[in-house]
Scaffold this motif. Structure first.
Motif, short mmCIF file in Angstrom:
data_model
loop_
_atom_site.label_atom_id
_atom_site.label_comp_id
_atom_site.label_asym_id
_atom_site.label_seq_id
_atom_site.Cartn_x
_atom_site.Cartn_y
_atom_site.Cartn_z
N ARG A 122 19.83 -14.07 -17.05
CA ARG A 122 19.95 -15.36 -17.73
C ARG A 122 18.70 -16.22 -17.51
NH1 ARG A 122 25.61 -14.82 -16.49
NH2 ARG A 122 25.32 -15.70 -14.41
N GLY A 123 18.08 -16.09 -16.35
CA GLY A 123 16.88 -16.85 -16.05
C GLY A 123 15.59 -16.19 -16.49
N GLN A 124 15.71 -14.99 -17.12
CA GLN A 124 14.50 -14.24 -17.51
C GLN A 124 13.53 -14.19 -16.34
OE1 GLN A 124 14.17 -13.10 -21.33
NE2 GLN A 124 16.12 -12.98 -20.27
N ALA A 125 14.02 -13.71 -15.23
CA ALA A 125 13.37 -13.90 -13.93
C ALA A 125 12.18 -13.00 -13.68
CB ALA A 125 14.40 -13.70 -12.82
N LYS A 126 11.34 -13.49 -12.77
CA LYS A 126 10.34 -12.67 -12.08
C LYS A 126 10.97 -12.22 -10.76
CE LYS A 126 6.18 -15.26 -13.46
NZ LYS A 126 5.11 -16.10 -12.88
N ILE A 127 10.80 -10.93 -10.45
CA ILE A 127 11.23 -10.40 -9.16
C ILE A 127 9.98 -9.90 -8.44
CG2 ILE A 127 12.75 -8.79 -7.96
CD1 ILE A 127 14.44 -8.66 -10.51
N ILE A 128 9.73 -10.43 -7.26
CA ILE A 128 8.49 -10.17 -6.53
C ILE A 128 8.83 -9.49 -5.21
CG2 ILE A 128 6.49 -11.26 -5.43
CD1 ILE A 128 6.93 -13.60 -7.51
N HIS A 129 8.18 -8.36 -4.95
CA HIS A 129 8.46 -7.56 -3.77
C HIS A 129 7.23 -7.54 -2.86
CE1 HIS A 129 11.78 -5.78 -6.24
NE2 HIS A 129 10.87 -5.96 -7.19
N VAL A 130 7.39 -7.96 -1.62
CA VAL A 130 6.28 -7.90 -0.67
C VAL A 130 6.25 -6.51 -0.05
CG1 VAL A 130 5.24 -8.90 1.39
CG2 VAL A 130 6.39 -10.39 -0.26
N SER A 131 5.31 -5.71 -0.50
CA SER A 131 5.14 -4.35 -0.02
C SER A 131 3.97 -4.35 0.97
CB SER A 131 4.89 -3.40 -1.20
OG SER A 131 4.72 -2.07 -0.76
N SER A 132 3.19 -3.28 0.97
CA SER A 132 2.07 -3.18 1.91
C SER A 132 1.20 -1.99 1.53
CB SER A 132 2.58 -2.99 3.33
OG SER A 132 1.53 -2.65 4.21
N MET A 133 -0.08 -2.07 1.92
CA MET A 133 -0.96 -0.91 1.79
C MET A 133 -0.46 0.26 2.63
SD MET A 133 -4.86 -2.39 1.63
CE MET A 133 -5.53 -0.74 1.47
N ALA A 134 0.46 -0.02 3.55
CA ALA A 134 1.04 1.05 4.37
C ALA A 134 1.76 2.08 3.51
CB ALA A 134 2.01 0.47 5.39
N PRO A 230 1.92 -17.51 -15.46
CA PRO A 230 2.73 -17.11 -16.62
C PRO A 230 2.82 -15.60 -16.76
CG PRO A 230 1.26 -18.90 -17.23
CD PRO A 230 0.86 -18.47 -15.84
N LYS A 231 3.99 -15.14 -17.20
CA LYS A 231 4.22 -13.70 -17.33
C LYS A 231 3.19 -13.01 -18.21
CE LYS A 231 9.28 -13.45 -16.80
NZ LYS A 231 10.51 -12.98 -17.47
N ASN A 232 2.77 -13.68 -19.27
CA ASN A 232 1.84 -13.03 -20.20
C ASN A 232 0.45 -12.84 -19.62
OD1 ASN A 232 0.80 -15.62 -20.31
ND2 ASN A 232 1.38 -16.00 -22.44
N GLN A 233 0.22 -13.38 -18.42
CA GLN A 233 -1.05 -13.16 -17.73
C GLN A 233 -0.92 -12.16 -16.58
OE1 GLN A 233 -2.95 -16.92 -16.68
NE2 GLN A 233 -2.09 -17.91 -18.49
N LEU A 234 0.26 -11.56 -16.46
CA LEU A 234 0.52 -10.59 -15.40
C LEU A 234 0.91 -9.24 -15.99
CD1 LEU A 234 2.73 -12.85 -13.08
CD2 LEU A 234 0.31 -12.29 -12.75
N LYS A 235 0.80 -8.20 -15.19
CA LYS A 235 1.18 -6.85 -15.60
C LYS A 235 2.56 -6.54 -15.05
CE LYS A 235 -0.13 -1.99 -15.07
NZ LYS A 235 -1.08 -1.05 -14.41
N ASN A 236 3.54 -6.43 -15.94
CA ASN A 236 4.89 -6.10 -15.50
C ASN A 236 4.87 -4.73 -14.82
OD1 ASN A 236 7.62 -6.15 -15.08
ND2 ASN A 236 8.20 -6.16 -17.25
N GLY A 237 5.44 -4.68 -13.61
CA GLY A 237 5.39 -3.47 -12.82
C GLY A 237 4.11 -3.32 -12.01
N GLY A 238 3.23 -4.32 -12.07
CA GLY A 238 1.95 -4.24 -11.39
C GLY A 238 2.07 -4.38 -9.88
N TYR A 239 1.08 -3.82 -9.19
CA TYR A 239 0.93 -3.92 -7.73
C TYR A 239 -0.32 -4.74 -7.48
CZ TYR A 239 -0.37 -2.29 -3.00
OH TYR A 239 -0.74 -2.21 -1.68
N TYR A 240 -0.17 -5.84 -6.73
CA TYR A 240 -1.25 -6.82 -6.61
C TYR A 240 -1.77 -6.93 -5.18
CZ TYR A 240 -0.59 -8.48 -11.39
OH TYR A 240 -0.55 -8.58 -12.75
#
Length: 275
Positions: A122-134, A230-240
């Motif tokens: 409903r919120g058309q959300a961004k989900i952000i996962h803190v991963s690691s170079m590990a 903004p979403k249109n400036q990001l890569k969906n599924g991207g690793y940053y």
């Protein structure tokens, strides 16, 4: 804007919270220690925006209950940041019989995200996962997705961080058509209390290495960037890394593995009677 942020009471989570609060209508904080969180947040500007949710991410029954509490108070979620994590002694189990590294770093966030999905859509959300170079050190986990046979702390942690990226990719594949965007990131080697629950040898390595670490405020910048850009400036599924999209390991790109991890995670939760 409604935000859900795990791991908010220390390190990069705390810095992320302070940066995003002015932009939010409400910020839901799943926390293991309510009294600690109350003390930490009582002096924050606009503290009335904060909603504390009792939740130990390593215990799936608590995650389920906490997610229900969030949904009772919030119909739309616009940002979910799966930030909490830890490195633990290999072989350490939760009271539900799960490997602690697997439960805390992956399955708790998997269940939380799954339960919150109606509000996230409903919120058309961004989900952000803190991963690691590990994640780069991870070997193929296919034969032991639950990390129940892992005898090496570093190896188990690397696989858990690989799972963060695989989960992010699978979320994109399954829910992009419904308006969900998902990203993973490496925050940098951050000077925090991270690793305080692991072995003496691992603690020593971490302490010696801290001279090269960056501050929690610096480590939070990519999470903040992904939340506010903004979403249109990001890569969906991207690793940053450092606010830039970067390549992952070949295992992290493996869609068959991502799907298998999703199915395995659901099977574990079904066995626990939670889905």
């Amino acid at each position: 804007m409604n935000i859900v942020l795990t791991g908010s009471t220390s390190g990069i989570g705390w810095e992320t919270l302070k940066a995003l609060m002015p932009l939010a209508d409400r910020v839901f904080l799943p926390v293991r220690n309510i009294s600690k969180a109350e003390k930490l947040t009582q002096h924050l500007f606009q503290k009335e925006k904060i909603v504390l949710i009792p939740m130990d991410l390593s215990l799936m029954s608590e995650v389920k209950k906490g997610a229900m509490e969030i949904l009772e108070q919030c119909k739309e979620i616009h940002i979910l940041i799966n930030n909490a994590g830890g490195i633990f002694p290999s072989g350490k189990k939760t009271s539900e019989g799960l490997d602690l590294t697997f439960a805390t770093n992956h399955l708790g966030h998997f269940l939380l995200t799954r339960e919150l999905m109606p509000a996230l859509i409903r919120g058309q959300a961004k989900i952000i996962h803190v991963s690691s170079m590990a994640h780069q050190i991870a070997t193929d986990p296919s034969q032991d997705l639950g990390l129940l046979k892992s005898s090496n702390t570093g190896s188990a942690y690397g696989k858990a961080k690989l799972y963060n990226i695989l989960f992010s990719n699978e979320l994109k594949n399954r829910f992009a058509s419904k308006g969900i965007s998902s990203y993973s990131l490496h925050p940098g080697a951050v000077r925090t209390s991270f690793g305080s629950e692991t072995s003496l040898w691992a603690k020593l390595i971490i302490e010696v290495s801290k001279v090269f670490f960056i501050s929690p405020k610096s480590g939070a910048q990519t999470s903040i960037f992904l939340a506010t850009t903004p979403k249109n400036q990001l890569k969906n599924g991207g690793y940053y890394i450092r606010k830039k999209s970067k390549p992952t390991s070949s295992l992290a790109k493996n869609q068959k593995l991502a799907s298998a991890l999703w199915e395995y995670s659901e099977d574990v939760l079904k066995n626990l009677g939670l889905i």
